[in-house]
Design an enzyme around this catalytic site. Structure first.
Site, PDB file in Angstrom:
ATOM      1  N   ASN A 180       0.924  -1.175   0.050  1.00 53.70           N
ATOM      2  CA  ASN A 180       0.112  -0.283  -0.035  1.00 53.70           C
ATOM      3  C   ASN A 180       0.872   1.283  -0.088  1.00 53.70           C
ATOM      4  O   ASN A 180       1.523   1.344   1.073  1.00 53.70           O
ATOM      5  CB  ASN A 180      -1.043   0.083   1.092  1.00 53.70           C
ATOM      6  CG  ASN A 180      -1.639   1.229   1.243  1.00 53.70           C
ATOM      7  OD1 ASN A 180      -1.881   1.952   0.330  1.00 53.70           O
ATOM      8  ND2 ASN A 180      -2.247   1.323   2.416  1.00 53.70           N
ATOM      9  N   LYS A 191       0.107   4.348  -0.410  1.00 55.34           N
ATOM     10  CA  LYS A 191      -0.395   5.419   0.285  1.00 55.34           C
ATOM     11  C   LYS A 191      -0.224   6.607  -0.690  1.00 55.34           C
ATOM     12  O   LYS A 191      -0.245   6.600  -1.808  1.00 55.34           O
ATOM     13  CB  LYS A 191      -0.002   5.538   1.510  1.00 55.34           C
ATOM     14  CG  LYS A 191       0.007   4.280   2.676  1.00 55.34           C
ATOM     15  CD  LYS A 191      -0.029   4.549   3.984  1.00 55.34           C
ATOM     16  CE  LYS A 191       0.195   3.301   4.744  1.00 55.34           C
ATOM     17  NZ  LYS A 191       0.042   3.496   6.178  1.00 55.34           N
ATOM     18  N   GLU A 202      -7.246   4.552   7.222  1.00 51.15           N
ATOM     19  CA  GLU A 202      -6.964   5.981   6.958  1.00 51.15           C
ATOM     20  C   GLU A 202      -8.181   6.657   6.359  1.00 51.15           C
ATOM     21  O   GLU A 202      -8.430   7.694   6.586  1.00 51.15           O
ATOM     22  CB  GLU A 202      -5.469   6.071   6.224  1.00 51.15           C
ATOM     23  CG  GLU A 202      -4.453   5.953   7.162  1.00 51.15           C
ATOM     24  CD  GLU A 202      -3.304   5.479   6.739  1.00 51.15           C
ATOM     25  OE1 GLU A 202      -3.134   5.509   5.241  1.00 51.15           O
ATOM     26  OE2 GLU A 202      -2.396   4.962   6.950  1.00 51.15           O
ATOM     27  N   GLU A 244      -5.824  -5.193  10.070  1.00 50.10           N
ATOM     28  CA  GLU A 244      -4.933  -4.299  10.163  1.00 50.10           C
ATOM     29  C   GLU A 244      -5.178  -3.590  11.561  1.00 50.10           C
ATOM     30  O   GLU A 244      -6.126  -2.523  11.548  1.00 50.10           O
ATOM     31  CB  GLU A 244      -4.824  -3.367   9.126  1.00 50.10           C
ATOM     32  CG  GLU A 244      -4.406  -3.731   7.892  1.00 50.10           C
ATOM     33  CD  GLU A 244      -3.710  -2.899   6.828  1.00 50.10           C
ATOM     34  OE1 GLU A 244      -2.718  -3.022   6.531  1.00 50.10           O
ATOM     35  OE2 GLU A 244      -4.336  -1.705   6.677  1.00 50.10           O
TER      36      GLU A 244
HETATM   37  C1  PEP Z   1      -0.955   0.140   5.809  1.00 52.54           C
HETATM   38  O1  PEP Z   1      -1.213   1.156   5.865  1.00 52.54           O
HETATM   39  O2  PEP Z   1      -1.665  -0.777   5.354  1.00 52.54           O
HETATM   40  C2  PEP Z   1       0.205  -0.514   6.603  1.00 52.54           C
HETATM   41  C3  PEP Z   1       0.074  -1.617   7.012  1.00 52.54           C
HETATM   42  O3  PEP Z   1       1.194   0.323   6.884  1.00 52.54           O
HETATM   43  P1  PEP Z   1       2.480   0.245   7.546  1.00 52.54           P
HETATM   44  O4  PEP Z   1       2.965  -1.313   7.000  1.00 52.54           O
HETATM   45  O5  PEP Z   1       3.281   1.316   7.407  1.00 52.54           O
HETATM   46  O6  PEP Z   1       2.242  -0.169   9.172  1.00 52.54           O
END
Ligand code: PEP
Length: 276
Positions: free
Chosen positions: A38, A40, A125, A195
């Site tokens: 991801n 982002k 998010e 998550e």
């Molecule tokens: C995410 O935003 O889906 C995520 C898992 O971020 P990170 O790996 O940076 O914690």
């Protein structure tokens, strides 16, 4: 099958999982691992193409589905950059209408036409910063399937809910709402990403046992909402500070079929996670 009652902005579940149904150990069936990045809101189009070139050899693995979920403006150049490789392309967001007066939005047919296969839906998010609720998320899941996109449906609890000990009920509620009206055949193609919000971008990973506990719970929920064959087929990822150092242990767990990776997907470490 369970059903949800939508009442304006509120929804209530009409059934819950009895305690004795939780964590029943069943023989695992082979599910293909899926490691998705991801990105982002990172990488300009030219930086995105450079990252694809940097990762190209590192992410080779015929036994794993590798996906880059990228910002909308990077989709076209990234689809071009990964042509002929084992990498699939995903998007990070879309709107539920096909076209029209929705300034700033992008539609499922646009994504499909550009070569997108996967779509992240319900990321914390988007829920927390952009106010997406489970009613919209449910509409997006159904629209994605109707449009030929494969959803990566995210769920996860806040630190407050984790500390309060109510995180299991929260996850069950999110998944039950988000899958209302989604068919068993569609769920077999679905990817669910667990998550925990307290582990996203914080460097604090859930332990492999904590992650497995919830991923097992999600699979049991799918068995209860649908049937065992559907539960055996659905792929469940863990996401939250997964990195080259902790991926192998997390991915060794029976109910963790892959990872959704933020920060580490922008670095060569992503190749190590793919091959963990
Ligand atoms: C995410 O935003 O889906 C995520 C898992 O971020 P990170 O790996 O940076 O914690």
């Amino acid at each position: 099958m369970y059903s949800c009652v939508f009442d304006g902005a509120k929804a209530s579940i009409v059934k819950t999982i009895p305690d004795e149904m939780r964590f029943i150990r069943r023989p695992t069936m082979a599910r293909r691992r899926i490691i998705a990045g991801n990105w982002k809101m990172n990488k300009t189009p030219s930086e995105a193409v450079a990252l694809c070139a940097e990762l190209k050899d590192l992410v080779k693995n015929d036994a794993v589905d590798v996906v880059y979920c990228v910002p909308a403006i990077d989709i076209v150049p990234v689809v071009e950059a990964v042509k002929g490789t084992n990498v699939h392309v995903g998007a990070e967001n879309f709107y539920i209408e096909d076209k029209g007066a929705f300034t700033g939005e992008i539609s499922a047919p646009m994504l499909k036409d550009a070569g997108v296969e996967y779509i992240i839906i319900g990321h914390s998010e988007r829920r927390d910063i952009f106010g997406e609720n489970d009613i919209l998320i449910n509409q997006k899941v159904k629209k994605a399937f109707a449009s030929g996109l494969k959803p990566i449906l995210c769920c996860g609890e806040s630190l407050t809910l984790r500390k309060a000990g109510t995180y299991k009920e929260w996850i069950e509620r999110q998944i039950t709402w988000d899958l209302d009206g989604v068919t068993a055949d569609q769920v077999k193609e679905l990817v669910i990403a667990y998550e925990p919000i307290w582990a996203i971008g914080t460097g604090e990973t859930a332990t492999a046992d904590q992650a497995e506990e919830v991923c097992a719970l999600i699979r049991e929920l799918i068995a209860k909402l649908y049937d065992q064959a559907t539960a055996d087929a659905v792929r469940i990822q863990y996401g939250g500070s997964m990195n080259a150092g902790n991926a192998a242990e997390l991915l060794s767990k029976a109910n963790i079929d892959g990872g959704l990776i933020g920060g580490a997907s922008l670095k060569p470490d992503f190749g190590q996670i793919v091959n963990a």
